[in-house]
Scaffold this active site. Structure first.
Site, PDB file in Angstrom:
ATOM      1  NE  ARG A 191      -3.502   2.305   2.622  1.00 21.54           N
ATOM      2  CZ  ARG A 191      -4.081   2.686   3.734  1.00 21.54           C
ATOM      3  NH1 ARG A 191      -4.033   1.903   4.808  1.00 21.54           N
ATOM      4  NH2 ARG A 191      -4.731   3.825   3.797  1.00 21.54           N
ATOM      5  CG  ASN A 199      -3.147   8.157   4.228  1.00 22.21           C
ATOM      6  OD1 ASN A 199      -2.125   7.714   3.726  1.00 22.21           O
ATOM      7  ND2 ASN A 199      -4.355   7.829   3.780  1.00 22.21           N
ATOM      8  NE  ARG A 209      -4.018   7.729  -2.331  1.00 23.33           N
ATOM      9  CZ  ARG A 209      -4.993   8.199  -3.082  1.00 23.33           C
ATOM     10  NH1 ARG A 209      -4.786   9.212  -3.901  1.00 23.33           N
ATOM     11  NH2 ARG A 209      -6.212   7.641  -3.029  1.00 23.33           N
ATOM     12  CD  GLU A 245      -8.708   3.033  -2.454  1.00 23.65           C
ATOM     13  OE1 GLU A 245      -8.937   2.053  -3.204  1.00 23.65           O
ATOM     14  OE2 GLU A 245      -8.451   2.894  -1.247  1.00 23.65           O
TER      15      GLU A 245
HETATM   16  O1  F6P Z   1      -6.593   5.629   2.637  1.00 23.30           O
HETATM   17  C1  F6P Z   1      -7.866   6.008   2.429  1.00 23.30           C
HETATM   18  C2  F6P Z   1      -8.559   5.175   1.380  1.00 23.30           C
HETATM   19  O2  F6P Z   1      -7.649   4.602   0.486  1.00 23.30           O
HETATM   20  C3  F6P Z   1      -9.594   6.012   0.634  1.00 23.30           C
HETATM   21  O3  F6P Z   1      -9.117   6.721  -0.469  1.00 23.30           O
HETATM   22  C4  F6P Z   1     -10.644   5.010   0.312  1.00 23.30           C
HETATM   23  O4  F6P Z   1     -11.903   5.581   0.035  1.00 23.30           O
HETATM   24  C5  F6P Z   1     -10.629   4.154   1.565  1.00 23.30           C
HETATM   25  O5  F6P Z   1      -9.294   4.119   2.005  1.00 23.30           O
HETATM   26  C6  F6P Z   1     -11.124   2.751   1.364  1.00 23.30           C
HETATM   27  O6  F6P Z   1     -11.298   2.136   2.619  1.00 23.30           O
HETATM   28  P1  F6P Z   1     -12.762   1.907   3.202  1.00 23.30           P
HETATM   29  O7  F6P Z   1     -13.497   1.151   2.161  1.00 23.30           O
HETATM   30  O8  F6P Z   1     -12.525   1.124   4.448  1.00 23.30           O
HETATM   31  O9  F6P Z   1     -13.405   3.243   3.436  1.00 23.30           O
END
Ligand code: F6P
Length: 439
Positions: free
Chosen positions: A250, A257, A298, A323
């Site tokens: 990751r 964050n 990132r 993401e």
């Molecule tokens: O680090 C944050 C992240 O990557 C967000 O961009 C994304 O929406 C989220 O984590 C996903 O995790 P979760 O589905 O638990 O919200």
């Protein structure tokens, strides 16, 4: 001193000789010999499949060898075969030389089968029906008066433009393109493909063949009319996704964050950059030919220092690894979502896997594209010993769930820390999932 396991030694010796005898018997029996002939346009994954077949046959103690026309051509002629005109079917000198190379390799394969070899794999385009008929006639023993060998044709098909582009970009780093400017080499390679297209006949009339979607390891058509040695085994290898070592990382810590914000395109913090440096140090003694990232800053910023300590490594950003798109919630913090959009917060909490952000995605709807990204990464890495993906929290959960069985309702909660990475091995012989620190 007494040997530690005195009774085992004779047994081991016996087993050793029995194996040698079996292998010898296997290789003497010409009914058991097979020539696999790869077919397909350039950059369709033929060499990867050939390598995969050889490695897997070796695990079953079946001696096999690859006979690659391109390698032989490069050895004989070096750089002067990089020009596309060399592949023009109207270039008589080029045709003659390529025919000679094909025949030389075929003869080497035949001799290998005649001696200790069990399976010979001819790795070349073998694009025209005429060329394939020549191969059939040569291996039938009619010209040589020697044993006939069974032939299995394996055609690799893949017309995904993006993959092709990346694949060609990688191929033009071969020594034969040394000194040729990259854009010229790209264009030349595409012209070479067009020349092959102009003489290409898909498999149709051959007695035994498999047409393979080489991106998805899926058999599109199968025609087996005689008894092909090891066919069940070979078929299994062809359809199995195999990952020798996948390092799933990751990205390092970002400014978003720190504020618990989701989505966006934030950069790494100084701590995130230190994490990337630590990863680079950790992996510098391993050879990583490809790092697949998303198209977000990132992940690329995390991959850059890793690439910098490698001798031959390409970063390939794939949109498939972006993401989860959180639609109207992009760039909000979890707290802001909870207070300003309680309906989104509660609906997602109730069924996180199936929930789709308004104007965005959900885990369930992301699955198809992430799976496509995995296939692309595996295809492009060409069976490499190590591959690396630098992704995001939700994306990495989906990648893990591709290899590791989890109930869908548990997938959105898989632990994906930033100070550790997953080491995944998924072959027919070994499965491994390990969460490891890198500092
Ligand atoms: O680090 C944050 C992240 O990557 C967000 O961009 C994304 O929406 C989220 O984590 C996903 O995790 P979760 O589905 O638990 O919200």
């Amino acid at each position: 001193m007494e040997p530690k396991y005195p009774v085992f030694a004779p047994l081991l010796l016996l087993k050793y000789f029995a194996t040698i005898l079996m292998e010898d018997e296997l290789s003497k029996n010409s009914d058991n010999k097979l020539c696999i002939v790869m077919v397909g346009l350039p950059a369709r994954g033929k060499s990867t499949i050939a390598k995969k077949l050889r490695e897997n046959l070796a695990k079953h103690r079946i001696p096999s060898r690859i006979f690659n026309n391109g390698q032989l051509r490069r050895r004989i002629r070096g750089q002067d075969t990089s020009s596309p005109e060399f592949y023009d079917p109207n270039n008589e000198a080029g045709v003659r030389l390529r025919e000679r190379i094909a025949l030389t390799n075929l003869d080497r394969a035949r001799r290998y089968l005649q001696n200790s070899g069990q399976v010979a794999i001819i790795d070349a385009t073998n694009a025209s029906l005429k060329r394939r008929q020549k191969i059939e006639s040569f291996l039938s023993g009619r010209q040589t008066g020697l044993d006939a060998h069974q032939i299995l044709f394996v055609e690799c098909i893949n017309d995904d433009e993006e993959i092709l582009e990346t694949s060609i970009r990688h191929k033009i780093r071969l020594p034969e393109f040394k000194g040729v400017p990259p854009e010229l080499a790209m264009e030349g390679f595409k012209r070479r493909i067009d020349y092959y297209k102009s003489i290409y006949n898909p498999l149709e009339k051959e007695k035994n063949f498999v047409k393979l979607d080489s991106l998805n390891n899926r058999i599109l058509m199968e025609e087996i009319t005689t008894d092909i040695p090891f066919y069940d085994l070979i078929r299994d290898f062809l359809v199995t996704d195999s990952v020798k070592n996948l390092f799933l990382i990751r990205h390092g810590e970002t400014y978003f964050n720190l504020e618990d914000r989701i989505g966006g395109d934030s950069s790494l913090t100084p701590k995130g950059l230190r994490q990337a440096q630590a990863l680079a140090q950790y992996f510098k003694s391993k050879s990583i030919p490809f790092i697949f990232t998303s198209k977000k800053k990132r992940t690329i910023e995390t991959a850059e220092p890793i690439r910098a300590l490698q001798s031959n490594c390409t970063i390939v950003p794939l949109g498939e690894f972006n993401e989860i798109d959180s639609g109207i919630c992009e760039c909000m913090s979890y707290e802001e979502i909870r207070t300003q959009m309680p309906e989104v917060y509660h609906a997602r909490k109730k069924d996180k896997y199936n929930y789709v952000y308004p104007g965005g995605e959900g885990y369930a709807t992301m699955k198809e594209r992430v799976d496509r990204g995995i296939k692309k990464a595996l295809f492009l890495s060409g069976g490499a010993e190590n591959i690396m993906i630098v992704g995001h929290r939700a994306v990495n959960r989906m990648i893990l769930s591709h290899f590791l069985y989890r109930r869908t309702e548990d997938v959105p909660y898989i632990y994906i820390p930033q100070d550790r990475f997953y080491h995944i091995v998924a072959t027919q012989y070994k499965k491994l999932f390990q969460l490891r620190p890198y500092e």
